[in-house]
Design a protein around this motif. Structure first.
Motif, mmCIF file in Angstrom:
data_model
loop_
_atom_site.group_PDB
_atom_site.id
_atom_site.type_symbol
_atom_site.label_atom_id
_atom_site.label_comp_id
_atom_site.label_asym_id
_atom_site.label_seq_id
_atom_site.Cartn_x
_atom_site.Cartn_y
_atom_site.Cartn_z
ATOM 1 N N SER A 380 60.155 116.047 2.429
ATOM 2 C CA SER A 380 58.911 116.367 1.734
ATOM 3 C C SER A 380 58.788 115.535 0.458
ATOM 4 O O SER A 380 59.757 114.935 -0.005
ATOM 5 C CB SER A 380 58.847 117.857 1.411
ATOM 6 O OG SER A 380 59.895 118.222 0.532
ATOM 7 N N GLU A 381 57.590 115.517 -0.088
ATOM 8 C CA GLU A 381 57.250 114.661 -1.223
ATOM 9 C C GLU A 381 57.450 113.189 -0.865
ATOM 10 O O GLU A 381 57.847 112.365 -1.685
ATOM 11 C CB GLU A 381 58.058 115.035 -2.466
ATOM 12 C CG GLU A 381 57.832 116.470 -2.921
ATOM 13 C CD GLU A 381 58.734 116.854 -4.075
ATOM 14 O OE1 GLU A 381 58.471 116.417 -5.212
ATOM 15 O OE2 GLU A 381 59.702 117.585 -3.817
ATOM 16 N N TRP A 409 52.646 114.659 2.887
ATOM 17 C CA TRP A 409 53.372 114.725 1.630
ATOM 18 C C TRP A 409 54.077 116.062 1.369
ATOM 19 O O TRP A 409 55.249 116.068 0.983
ATOM 20 C CB TRP A 409 52.424 114.382 0.471
ATOM 21 C CG TRP A 409 53.148 114.024 -0.783
ATOM 22 C CD1 TRP A 409 53.366 114.816 -1.853
ATOM 23 C CD2 TRP A 409 53.778 112.777 -1.083
ATOM 24 N NE1 TRP A 409 54.077 114.160 -2.825
ATOM 25 C CE2 TRP A 409 54.351 112.891 -2.375
ATOM 26 C CE3 TRP A 409 53.910 111.568 -0.399
ATOM 27 C CZ2 TRP A 409 55.038 111.847 -2.985
ATOM 28 C CZ3 TRP A 409 54.602 110.534 -1.010
ATOM 29 C CH2 TRP A 409 55.153 110.689 -2.286
ATOM 30 N N PRO A 410 53.465 117.240 1.578
ATOM 31 C CA PRO A 410 54.178 118.494 1.304
ATOM 32 C C PRO A 410 55.134 118.911 2.425
ATOM 33 O O PRO A 410 55.867 119.893 2.276
ATOM 34 C CB PRO A 410 53.049 119.532 1.174
ATOM 35 C CG PRO A 410 51.773 118.769 1.233
ATOM 36 C CD PRO A 410 52.061 117.495 1.931
ATOM 37 N N TYR A 411 55.112 118.196 3.550
ATOM 38 C CA TYR A 411 55.840 118.624 4.746
ATOM 39 C C TYR A 411 57.157 117.872 4.879
ATOM 40 O O TYR A 411 57.291 116.734 4.411
ATOM 41 C CB TYR A 411 54.986 118.394 5.994
ATOM 42 C CG TYR A 411 53.751 119.254 6.047
ATOM 43 C CD1 TYR A 411 53.750 120.465 6.735
ATOM 44 C CD2 TYR A 411 52.584 118.862 5.404
ATOM 45 C CE1 TYR A 411 52.617 121.255 6.782
ATOM 46 C CE2 TYR A 411 51.448 119.647 5.452
ATOM 47 C CZ TYR A 411 51.471 120.849 6.135
ATOM 48 O OH TYR A 411 50.350 121.632 6.179
ATOM 49 N N HIS A 435 61.082 123.066 6.119
ATOM 50 C CA HIS A 435 61.908 122.684 4.962
ATOM 51 C C HIS A 435 63.369 123.080 5.175
ATOM 52 O O HIS A 435 63.694 123.867 6.078
ATOM 53 C CB HIS A 435 61.366 123.348 3.690
ATOM 54 C CG HIS A 435 61.448 122.474 2.486
ATOM 55 N ND1 HIS A 435 62.634 122.210 1.825
ATOM 56 C CD2 HIS A 435 60.483 121.784 1.820
ATOM 57 C CE1 HIS A 435 62.403 121.410 0.811
ATOM 58 N NE2 HIS A 435 61.111 121.124 0.772
ATOM 59 N N GLY A 446 54.167 123.561 -4.250
ATOM 60 C CA GLY A 446 53.301 122.750 -3.408
ATOM 61 C C GLY A 446 53.830 122.528 -2.013
ATOM 62 O O GLY A 446 53.300 121.709 -1.254
ATOM 63 N N THR A 447 54.903 123.242 -1.667
ATOM 64 C CA THR A 447 55.458 123.158 -0.324
ATOM 65 C C THR A 447 55.930 124.545 0.073
ATOM 66 O O THR A 447 55.827 125.506 -0.699
ATOM 67 C CB THR A 447 56.608 122.136 -0.262
ATOM 68 O OG1 THR A 447 57.001 121.947 1.106
ATOM 69 C CG2 THR A 447 57.806 122.588 -1.083
ATOM 70 N N SER A 448 56.459 124.692 1.287
ATOM 71 C CA SER A 448 56.924 125.990 1.773
ATOM 72 C C SER A 448 58.064 125.778 2.745
ATOM 73 O O SER A 448 58.247 124.677 3.283
ATOM 74 C CB SER A 448 55.784 126.762 2.455
ATOM 75 O OG SER A 448 55.300 126.030 3.575
ATOM 76 N N GLN A 451 56.499 125.798 7.977
ATOM 77 C CA GLN A 451 55.366 124.882 7.926
ATOM 78 C C GLN A 451 54.739 124.738 9.313
ATOM 79 O O GLN A 451 55.389 124.985 10.322
ATOM 80 C CB GLN A 451 55.834 123.502 7.418
ATOM 81 C CG GLN A 451 56.494 123.548 6.057
ATOM 82 C CD GLN A 451 57.093 122.212 5.639
ATOM 83 O OE1 GLN A 451 57.252 121.295 6.441
ATOM 84 N NE2 GLN A 451 57.437 122.088 4.360
#
Length: 603
Positions: A380-381, A409-411, A435, A446-448, A451
Motif C-alpha cells: 500500500s501507499e 494507492w491505499p490497497y 493488508h 487512509g487504508t484498511s 479490502q
C-alpha cells in the motif's frame, strides 16, 4: 436443476453416448474406486486431436458425439448470458469448508504468517474437471475433488496431502515424474519444499527426500518449467527470510508502521537465497543454484515467481517479485544458465527508480502485440506496476497511462492474473488485495486491513477500467485476500476465479456475466514434458492474433488452470492455431471451430 453426468475422458472415448448417459453417481463411484484409467489420448498415435466440450446445459441434456477425421467432436452452444459479472458461491453451495486461519501467537513471532498462502487448480484425477487445493498457513491443507456440478468433495485424507502443521505457503500441480498425471509440489515455512507423486488412484505419495528436495527455510514462491527442452520440469523456489524465532527484534524501528507497533520486517531481517533445482528425469532433482548462475544474484526477500519467454527467443526466463528490494529477471542463456538483467530490462524498479515491496506477478500479452507484458502487485501507499514489453528485451512502466495506478494507492496487492473474463479477445486483469497489519484499522490512515479486490476491463486501447463494483457481490465485499488462481472450473468457456482469504473461507467466483466465443486448449506433451508447461500457443482469428503460454506457478504462490483459454470476440471459427512445444517443435491447426475444449497431443 437437471442431474449432471460426471464424465471422464476415458468414459467418453471408450463408450460414446452410453457413457454420456450413465448416472452421475455411477460414474463418480467408477472414478473413485480402483486404479485410475488413463486418458485414451495417451495411447493413440502422435498428433491425435481430441475435442471435448462440457457445458452446463449441454451436459445436463446429454452430449451428442460426432466422429471427425482426427477423433470426434461434441458440439456446444455458446453460453447464454447470465447475471452480470461473477456469482460468489457459498460453502453451503460448494461444500467447501476450509478456512485459512491465523494463529495470533505466531503472527507476532513471524512476519511470514501475514504473507498468507496460495491456492492451486489442477485436474489431479484426469476426469476433465479442475480440482482445488488450498494451502493452510496454520492447520491442514485441503484437496477438493470437483464433482462437475459446482460441488466439491474433500478428499484430503484419502489423497494423503494434508500436511498438518506445515505452515504451507504455496502449491503447484504439474507432472513431475512424466507418467501422465498431475503431481503436487508444496512450499512451507521452515520445512522447505515437499513433493507428492500422484499414484493414479486418487492417492499421492510424498517423495521429498528421494526427489532431492532437502529442507530449506522460508520457502514462499515456486514455479516449474523445462529450461532446456529435455522433457522434464525444473523448479525455482523463492525463499524469503532466514528467520530465527529466538532472535526476533521486539522493540525497534523495524517493528513500526506509521507509528503503530506491528510485526517486524522484512527490512533489517536476513533475506534467504533462492534455490534452483534441475530435474534429472523421473522427478529426481539436483540443486543447480550455483551452476545455473542464479546463485550469483544477491539475497533478496523473494515472493511471487513466474516463468515465460519474455524475449521471444524460444526458451523460458524467470521473473521474481522481491519484497522491499529490486526485482529479478533471469534471462535464459540457452545453455542451462541464466543472467540477471532486471535493471537493464527496466523491471527491477518503479518508473521513478524506487524499490517496491512486490508480492504477486503474472505475464500476459495484454496489448496483443506478440510479446509478454508484466504485472507486479505491491504494498500500500504505492501502485501495482504494469510493465509493457517493448519487444527489444526491455520494458516500460505504463501503469498510470494504462489507468491502474492511482486507484491502487491505499490497497496492498497480492495474487494477480491476466484473464479474458469477458471473452472479447483482450486480456483483462484481476488483483487480490488485503493488508498485512490489522492495526491499521485502529487509526484513520487512509487504508484498511480488509479490502475489496480489483477487476480491470481491458478497453483494447492500452487502457483499463475498474469494473469490480459492477461485477457482482464477490468484488464488493472486503476480505484479507492473498493467493489467486483462474480457470474454467465448470467447463462453460468462461474463466472463473478462486481467491484465498485469511481467517475466512476462500472466494469462489463463477463467471456468469458474458456471452461470446472462446476456445480452451489442453495440451499433452509426448517428447516435451507431459503437462506441456512452457508451450506457447499463437491463435489467429480474423484480424486478431493472441498468444498464451502453459504455465505452472505465477500469481502469488498459486497455480491456475494448465489449460490455456482464449476469448474470441465475434469470431466463431479460428483461422490458425500454432503450438510451439517446449522441445521447439511447431504444430499447426487450421480452420478450428470455436466454443470447444480442444485437447491436442504433440506430434
Amino acid at each position: 436443476m437437471a442431474e449432471r453426468s460426471n464424465i471422464s475422458l476415458h468414459a467418453l472415448s471408450g463408450s460414446g453416448k452410453l457413457a454420456a448417459s450413465l448416472p452421475a453417481a455411477l460414474l463418480s463411484v467408477k472414478a473413485q474406486a480402483g486404479p485410475r484409467s488413463r486418458s485414451w489420448a495417451e495411447s493413440t498415435l502422435a498428433g491425435l486431436i481430441v475435442l471435448l466440450a462440457f457445458g452446463w446445459s449441454a451436459v445436463a441434456a446429454g452430449l451428442e458425439w460426432q466422429p471427425i477425421a482426427a477423433g470426434r467432436v461434441a458440439r456446444l452452444a455458446v453460453p447464454t448470458e447470465g447475471n452480470p459479472g461473477f456469482t460468489l458461491l457459498s460453502g453451503a453451495q460448494t461444500r467447501i469448508h476450509f478456512t485459512n486461519a491465523l494463529d495470533d501467537r505466531l503472527v507476532m513471532e513471524n512476519n511470514n504468517f501475514m504473507e498468507g498462502s496460495g491456492v492451486a487448480l489442477g485436474d489431479f484425477d484426469g476426469d476433465g474437471w479442475c480440482d482445488l487445493y488450498f494451502c493452510a498457513i496454520n492447520g491442514t491443507n485441503a484437496l477438493y475433488r470437483n464433482r462437475g456440478d459446482w460441488t466439491f468433495e474433500d478428499v484430503t485424507a484419502r489423497a494423503g496431502v494434508g500436511g498438518a502443521g506445515w505452515h504451507s505457503t504455496g502449491a503447484v500441480f504439474a507432472d513431475v515424474d512424466g507418467d501422465g498425471d498431475l503431481d503436487l509440489v508444496v512450499n512451507t515455512l521452515g520445512g522447505g519444499t515437499h513433493c507428492f507423486l500422484n499414484l493414479g488412484n486418487g492417492r499421492f505419495r510424498e517423495v521429498t527426500e528421494e526427489a532431492g528436495l532437502k529442507s530449506h527455510t522460508g520457502s514462499l514462491g515456486l514455479a516449474l518449467a523445462d529450461i532446456d527442452g529435455d522433457g522434464d520440469l525444473d523448479l525455482y523456489v523463492s525463499n524469503y527470510l532466514e528467520f530465527d524465532v529466538n532472535n526476533v527484534p521486539k522493540d525497534s524501528p523495524l517493528c513500526r508502521y506509521r507509528g503503530l507497533k506491528v510485526q517486524c520486517g522484512p527490512r533489517g531481517l536476513i533475506p534467504a537465497a533462492a534455490r534452483f533445482f534441475e530435474n534429472q528425469g523421473n522427478g529426481k532433482f539436483v540443486d543447480a543454484t550455483a551452476k545455473s548462475g542464479i546463485g550469483n544474484a544477491p539475497k533478496y526477500y523473494g515472493l511471487g515467481v513466474v516463468w515465460g519467454d519474455y524475449d521471444n527467443d524460444g526458451d523460458l526466463d524467470i521473473f521474481v517479485a522481491n519484497d522491499s528490494t529490486p526485482n529479478f529477471l533471469f534471462r535464459n542463456n540457452g545453455n542451462k544458465t541464466f543472467t540477471e538483467v532486471a535493471l537493464k530490462a527496466g523491471t527491477a524498479l518503479s518508473e521513478d527508480g524506487r524499490e517496491q515491496a512486490s508480492m504477486g506477478v503474472d505475464l500476459g500479452d495484454y496489448d496483443n502485440d506478440g510479446d509478454l507484458d508484466l504485472i507486479v502487485t505491491n504494498f500500500s501507499e504505492d501502485y501495482n506496476t504494469l510493465y509493457r514489453n517493448d519487444g527489444n528485451g526491455s520494458f516500460t512502466d505504463v501503469t498510470y497511462s494504462a489507468g491502474i495506478g492511482e486507484i491502487a494507492w491505499p490497497y496492498l496487492g497480492w495474487g494477480t492474473q491476466f484473464v479474458d473474463f469477458d471473452l472479447d479477445g483482450f486480456l483483462d486483469l484481476v488483483v487480490a488485495n488485503g493488508h498485512v497489519y490489522p492495526e491499521v484499522d485502529k487509526q484513520e490512515l487512509g487504508t484498511s486491513y480488509r479490502q475489496r479486490n480489483f477487476l480491470f476491463k481491458n478497453l483494447g486501447n492500452g487502457k483499463f477500467a475498474d469494473v469490480g463494483r459492477l461485477a457482482g457481490e464477490g468484488f464488493k465485499q472486503v476480505r484479507c485476500s492473498r493467493g489467486l488462481a483462474v480457470g474454467d472450473v465448470n467447463n462453460d468457456g468462461r474463466p472463473d476465479i478462486l481467491i484465498s482469504n485469511l481467517d475466512e473461507p476462500p472466494s469462489l467466483l463463477l463467471n456468469r456475466g458474458t456471452s461470446g466465443n472462446w476456445i480452451l486448449l489442453k495440451l499433452r506433451g509426448t517428447k516435451s514434458n507431459r503437462s506441456a508447461i512452457g508451450a506457447r500457443v499463437t491463435l489467429r482469428a480474423g484480424a486478431r492474433t493472441q498468444i498464451r503460454e502453459v504455465r505452472s506457478g505465477g500469481s502469488y504462490q498459486s497455480q491456475s488452470d494448465l489449460r490455456v483459454h482464449f476469448g474470441l470476440g465475434p469470431y466463431k471459427r479460428i483461422d490458425e492455431i500454432r503450438i510451439r512445444w517446449p522441445t521447439g517443435r511447431l504444430q499447426v491447426l487450421k480452420d478450428v471451430e470455436a466454443n470447444r475444449i480442444l485437447e491436442v497431443q504433440e506430434n
